[in-house]
Design an enzyme around this catalytic site. Structure first.
Site, PDB file in Angstrom:
ATOM      1  N   CYS A 302       0.768  -1.176   0.166  1.00 61.25           N
ATOM      2  CA  CYS A 302      -0.149   0.116   0.062  1.00 61.25           C
ATOM      3  C   CYS A 302       0.912   1.261  -0.007  1.00 61.25           C
ATOM      4  CB  CYS A 302      -1.080  -0.028   1.063  1.00 61.25           C
ATOM      5  SG  CYS A 302      -2.521   1.259   1.086  1.00 61.25           S
ATOM      6  N   HIS A 386      -3.942  -5.190  -0.051  1.00 58.50           N
ATOM      7  CA  HIS A 386      -3.216  -5.811   1.350  1.00 58.50           C
ATOM      8  C   HIS A 386      -3.482  -7.400   1.285  1.00 58.50           C
ATOM      9  CE1 HIS A 386      -3.313  -2.008   3.664  1.00 58.50           C
ATOM     10  NE2 HIS A 386      -4.029  -1.683   2.530  1.00 58.50           N
ATOM     11  N   GLU A 388      -2.393  -9.108   3.806  1.00 56.97           N
ATOM     12  CA  GLU A 388      -2.770  -9.558   4.953  1.00 56.97           C
ATOM     13  C   GLU A 388      -4.419  -9.641   5.287  1.00 56.97           C
ATOM     14  OE1 GLU A 388      -3.131  -5.270   5.486  1.00 56.97           O
ATOM     15  OE2 GLU A 388      -1.851  -6.659   4.477  1.00 56.97           O
TER      16      GLU A 388
END
Length: 426
Positions: A302, A386, A388
């Site tokens: 990001c 992202h 995660e």
């Protein structure tokens, strides 16, 4: 059949009458200057709240958060679940968060349980990060085995204003048409007068400096590889994902001088973060120096993608309304594979002309914006989305395994972390 039809018609009329009676017993929110002029119900007995856009539109509804006023950049997310994770994501710092999912709050707010690394399991930071919350229909009653309080109680306790009863379809229509804009969220019988609103753009501030850790913190100290995580506003699940792969993680401030300690790290990772990347000149300078001497893997997510790109020579620009949600398609240009990703950013890299030695890595399948870059020879790469993805989807979680595996392989191969000083200067 005629009898069944008559019964069906009677049941339909009865259901319609009950809905009409239920709605008539409640107050209604108004969307002044809305292109759809739709009215939505407000929780009975609630205070009145107002969302006023700098461009002139006003939405009035019910307050279910703190009875206070705030200003922020009005942005929207299309995520269907995960409001506790979204609201505590540091990337939303300084923003009024609009949920397009109509019903919000139905599973309450979970307990503050911590994992084996000392991180909150169900939140992405220690507190609510967004400046305010905007929803269509706040669920006054929640139900979940792990919930300990309502969304309203949480917002009130943390001093965050929230409004329900807003026609979020109309609001998003405005934001998509004219772009993200500043908004004022206040509680009171009447909207604030123009002279009472001190408009301030949070993107003019260094929000990364506000979200970053002030000190170095170590997680999973027994890990077999040492990764420096540059904290631009890191989500807890980034730290967790690196630790789960067996890494020892040193979380360092956004402007930490890593050049003096590069030789001690087996890998370098740059996190997500809020606001404009233009404020992070110190981080960009550190990365530019690292690119010239570091020989082990570097990865960014990001904000990390934007900072790596700017260190490589690219420029960043502000997107019209950003990409925020859990359903953004990104195409891996190395193999043509499309993955569904979680995203939260308002800026992107201009990759029309890539610097020498660098290539585009991922591209957004919706708007064609940059979703990642990679070095063609060195183990440096980054993604805008992202992997995660706390709240999902989990399509790209493998990127953490690939990164830590490559860090481990470089260490085991005996590759020096940095070039000798004479070679680097040459």
């Amino acid at each position: 059949m005629p009898i069944l039809s008559a019964l069906s018609a009677t049941a339909a009329r009865g259901a319609t009458k009950k809905v009409a009676t239920s709605l008539a017993a409640r107050a209604f929110a108004s969307a002044a200057d809305s292109p759809l002029h739709t009215h939505y119900p407000v929780v009975p007995g609630s205070l009145t709240a107002h969302l006023q856009l700098r461009t002139g539109e006003t939405f009035t509804g019910g307050s279910f958060g703190a009875p206070t006023a705030t200003i922020g950049e009005t942005v929207f997310t299309t995520s269907l679940v995960g409001y506790p994770e979204s609201m505590t994501d540091p990337s939303y710092r300084g923003q009024l968060l609009v949920f397009t999912q109509p019903l919000i709050g139905n599973y309450g707010v979970p307990r503050r349980t911590r994992d084996q690394y000392g991180l909150l399991k169900h939140f992405e930071s220690e507190q609510i990060q967004c400046s305010g919350v905007v929803v269509s229909d706040y669920a006054t009653k929640y139900s979940h085995w792990n919930a300990v309080e309502s969304l309203s109680e949480w917002c009130e306790r943390e001093g965050v204003p929230a409004i329900t009863g807003v026609d979020t379809r109309a609001l998003v229509h405005i934001l998509r048409g004219q772009g993200s804009t500043l908004g004022s969220l206040s509680v009171g019988a009447q909207p604030l007068g123009a002279e009472a609103i001190a408009w301030a753009d949070p993107n003019t501030e260094n929000l990364v400096a506000q979200a970053s850790t002030p000190d170095v913190r170590v997680f999973n100290p027994e890990g077999d590889v040492h990764v420096a995580l540059i904290d631009c506003g890191a989500k807890y699940n980034i730290i967790r994902s690196l630790c789960d792969q067996g890494a020892r993680v040193s979380l360092v401030p956004w402007n930490h001088d890593i050049s003096a300690s590069l030789h001690t790290y087996d890998g370098v990772f740059i996190s997500n973060g809020p606001g404009s990347p233009a404020h992070c000149t110190e981080t960009i300078g550190q990365l530019r120096q690292a690119f010239s001497v570091y020989q082990r893997p570097i990865f960014g997510i990001c904000m990390g993608n934007q900072l790596m790109g700017m260190a490589a020579g690219l420029n960043a620009y502000k997107l019209r309304f950003g990409n925020r949600g859990h359903n953004q398609p990104a195409v891996d240009l190395t193999n043509g594979k499309c993955v569904i990703t979680s995203q939260n950013h308002g800026y992107a890299l201009d990759d029309a002309q890539m610097p020498e030695g660098w290539a585009r890595y991922y591209v957004n399948a919706n708007d064609g914006s940059n979703e990642g870059i990679r070095h063609v020879e060195k183990p440096f790469r980054s993604v805008q989305f992202h992997p995660e993805a706390k709240g999902g989807p989990l399509d790209t979680g493998y990127l953490f395994a690939e990164f830590v595996d490559s860090v481990r392989a470089a260490k085991q191969a005996g590759i020096p972390a940095t070039l000798p000083e004479d070679v680097a200067q040459a």
